[in-house]
Motif scaffolding. Structure first.
Motif, PDB file in Angstrom:
ATOM      1  N   UNK A  15      13.939 -59.466   6.748  1.00  0.00           N
ATOM      2  CA  UNK A  15      12.620 -59.906   6.289  1.00  0.00           C
ATOM      3  C   UNK A  15      12.715 -60.962   5.199  1.00  0.00           C
ATOM      4  N   UNK A  16      13.616 -60.760   4.259  1.00  0.00           N
ATOM      5  CA  UNK A  16      13.797 -61.754   3.193  1.00  0.00           C
ATOM      6  C   UNK A  16      14.325 -63.063   3.755  1.00  0.00           C
ATOM      7  N   UNK A  17      15.227 -62.990   4.721  1.00  0.00           N
ATOM      8  CA  UNK A  17      15.773 -64.208   5.333  1.00  0.00           C
ATOM      9  C   UNK A  17      14.690 -64.976   6.083  1.00  0.00           C
ATOM     10  N   UNK A  18      13.837 -64.274   6.804  1.00  0.00           N
ATOM     11  CA  UNK A  18      12.749 -64.937   7.516  1.00  0.00           C
ATOM     12  C   UNK A  18      11.764 -65.584   6.548  1.00  0.00           C
ATOM     13  N   UNK A  19      11.503 -64.902   5.432  1.00  0.00           N
ATOM     14  CA  UNK A  19      10.626 -65.485   4.413  1.00  0.00           C
ATOM     15  C   UNK A  19      11.219 -66.750   3.819  1.00  0.00           C
ATOM     16  N   UNK A  20      12.509 -66.721   3.522  1.00  0.00           N
ATOM     17  CA  UNK A  20      13.173 -67.912   2.985  1.00  0.00           C
ATOM     18  C   UNK A  20      13.205 -69.047   4.005  1.00  0.00           C
ATOM     19  N   UNK A  21      13.394 -68.701   5.272  1.00  0.00           N
ATOM     20  CA  UNK A  21      13.394 -69.737   6.308  1.00  0.00           C
ATOM     21  C   UNK A  21      12.014 -70.379   6.420  1.00  0.00           C
ATOM     22  N   UNK A  22      10.968 -69.593   6.302  1.00  0.00           N
ATOM     23  CA  UNK A  22       9.616 -70.141   6.333  1.00  0.00           C
ATOM     24  C   UNK A  22       9.349 -71.062   5.165  1.00  0.00           C
ATOM     25  N   UNK A  23       9.809 -70.674   3.989  1.00  0.00           N
ATOM     26  CA  UNK A  23       9.643 -71.534   2.809  1.00  0.00           C
ATOM     27  C   UNK A  23      10.409 -72.838   3.003  1.00  0.00           C
ATOM     28  N   UNK A  24      11.582 -72.749   3.589  1.00  0.00           N
ATOM     29  CA  UNK A  24      12.404 -73.948   3.826  1.00  0.00           C
ATOM     30  C   UNK A  24      11.703 -74.903   4.800  1.00  0.00           C
ATOM     31  N   UNK A  32      22.753 -41.665   4.848  1.00  0.00           N
ATOM     32  CA  UNK A  32      23.783 -42.671   4.573  1.00  0.00           C
ATOM     33  C   UNK A  32      24.350 -43.330   5.828  1.00  0.00           C
ATOM     34  N   UNK A  33      24.343 -42.636   6.959  1.00  0.00           N
ATOM     35  CA  UNK A  33      24.939 -43.207   8.166  1.00  0.00           C
ATOM     36  C   UNK A  33      23.932 -43.880   9.088  1.00  0.00           C
ATOM     37  N   UNK A  34      22.683 -43.418   9.071  1.00  0.00           N
ATOM     38  CA  UNK A  34      21.708 -43.928  10.028  1.00  0.00           C
ATOM     39  C   UNK A  34      20.591 -44.710   9.348  1.00  0.00           C
ATOM     40  N   UNK A  35      19.880 -44.052   8.453  1.00  0.00           N
ATOM     41  CA  UNK A  35      18.638 -44.639   7.933  1.00  0.00           C
ATOM     42  C   UNK A  35      18.857 -45.724   6.885  1.00  0.00           C
ATOM     43  N   UNK A  36      19.782 -45.531   5.969  1.00  0.00           N
ATOM     44  CA  UNK A  36      19.980 -46.512   4.899  1.00  0.00           C
ATOM     45  C   UNK A  36      20.497 -47.853   5.421  1.00  0.00           C
ATOM     46  N   UNK A  37      21.491 -47.873   6.325  1.00  0.00           N
ATOM     47  CA  UNK A  37      21.909 -49.180   6.854  1.00  0.00           C
ATOM     48  C   UNK A  37      20.783 -49.904   7.598  1.00  0.00           C
ATOM     49  N   UNK A  38      19.972 -49.153   8.347  1.00  0.00           N
ATOM     50  CA  UNK A  38      18.870 -49.771   9.066  1.00  0.00           C
ATOM     51  C   UNK A  38      17.800 -50.299   8.109  1.00  0.00           C
ATOM     52  N   UNK A  39      17.545 -49.556   7.049  1.00  0.00           N
ATOM     53  CA  UNK A  39      16.561 -49.984   6.063  1.00  0.00           C
ATOM     54  C   UNK A  39      17.019 -51.258   5.364  1.00  0.00           C
ATOM     55  N   UNK A  40      18.272 -51.306   4.937  1.00  0.00           N
ATOM     56  CA  UNK A  40      18.776 -52.516   4.282  1.00  0.00           C
ATOM     57  C   UNK A  40      18.799 -53.700   5.225  1.00  0.00           C
ATOM     58  N   UNK A  41      19.112 -53.460   6.498  1.00  0.00           N
ATOM     59  CA  UNK A  41      19.082 -54.543   7.476  1.00  0.00           C
ATOM     60  C   UNK A  41      17.670 -55.111   7.598  1.00  0.00           C
ATOM     61  N   UNK A  42      16.686 -54.246   7.658  1.00  0.00           N
ATOM     62  CA  UNK A  42      15.294 -54.700   7.752  1.00  0.00           C
ATOM     63  C   UNK A  42      14.878 -55.487   6.513  1.00  0.00           C
ATOM     64  N   UNK A  43      15.274 -55.038   5.339  1.00  0.00           N
ATOM     65  CA  UNK A  43      14.923 -55.751   4.103  1.00  0.00           C
ATOM     66  C   UNK A  43      15.560 -57.136   4.095  1.00  0.00           C
ATOM     67  N   UNK A  44      16.843 -57.220   4.443  1.00  0.00           N
ATOM     68  CA  UNK A  44      17.530 -58.514   4.419  1.00  0.00           C
ATOM     69  C   UNK A  44      17.018 -59.463   5.490  1.00  0.00           C
TER      70      UNK A  44
END
Length: 105
Positions: A81-90, A67-79
Motif C-alpha cells: 500500500x505504501x509503495x502504491x501511494x508513493x508510485x502515485x505521488x511520483x 508470527x508465521x501467517x498473519x504478521x508477514x501478510x499484514x506487513x506485506x499489505x502495509x508495504x
C-alpha cells in the motif's frame, strides 16, 4: 505584522499536519491489531499483544498463527500500500498534475 500572521498560519498548518500524522499512525496500529485478531481462528486482543511481546519463539498456537501467517501478510499489505501511494505521488510529480492517473502515461 504580516510576518507574525504568516508565522501563525504556518504554525497552525504544521500543527494540523502533526495531528493528522499521529492520528494516522494510531489508526494504522489499531488496524494492524484488528488484522492480527481476525481470521479463521479468532484470537483475542490480549493474546495477540502477549504473542507479539513474547516473540516468535513461543509454544502456543497463537504464536504460530500470528508470527508465521498473519504478521508477514499484514506487513506485506502495509508495504504494498505504501509503495502504491508513493508510485502515485511520483506519477503526479512527473506529470505536474495533481489529478494524474496511471493511464496518463
Amino acid at each position: 505584522m504580516a510576518d507574525r500572521d504568516g508565522a501563525a498560519i504556518y504554525q497552525a498548518i504544521v500543527r494540523k499536519r502533526a495531528i493528522v500524522c499521529i492520528g494516522s499512525l494510531i489508526g494504522l496500529v489499531l488496524l494492524v491489531l484488528a488484522d492480527l485478531m481476525i481470521g479463521p481462528s479468532w484470537i483475542p486482543i490480549h493474546d495477540v499483544v502477549t504473542t507479539l511481546f513474547d516473540g516468535p519463539n513461543g509454544e502456543t498456537t497463537s504464536t504460530a498463527i500470528v508470527w508465521s501467517v498473519r504478521l508477514p501478510m499484514t506487513f506485506t499489505c502495509i508495504f504494498v500500500g505504501a509503495s502504491l501511494g508513493l508510485a502515485g505521488v511520483k506519477v503526479q510529480t512527473i506529470c505536474n498534475n495533481p489529478l494524474a492517473s496511471p493511464y496518463t502515461l
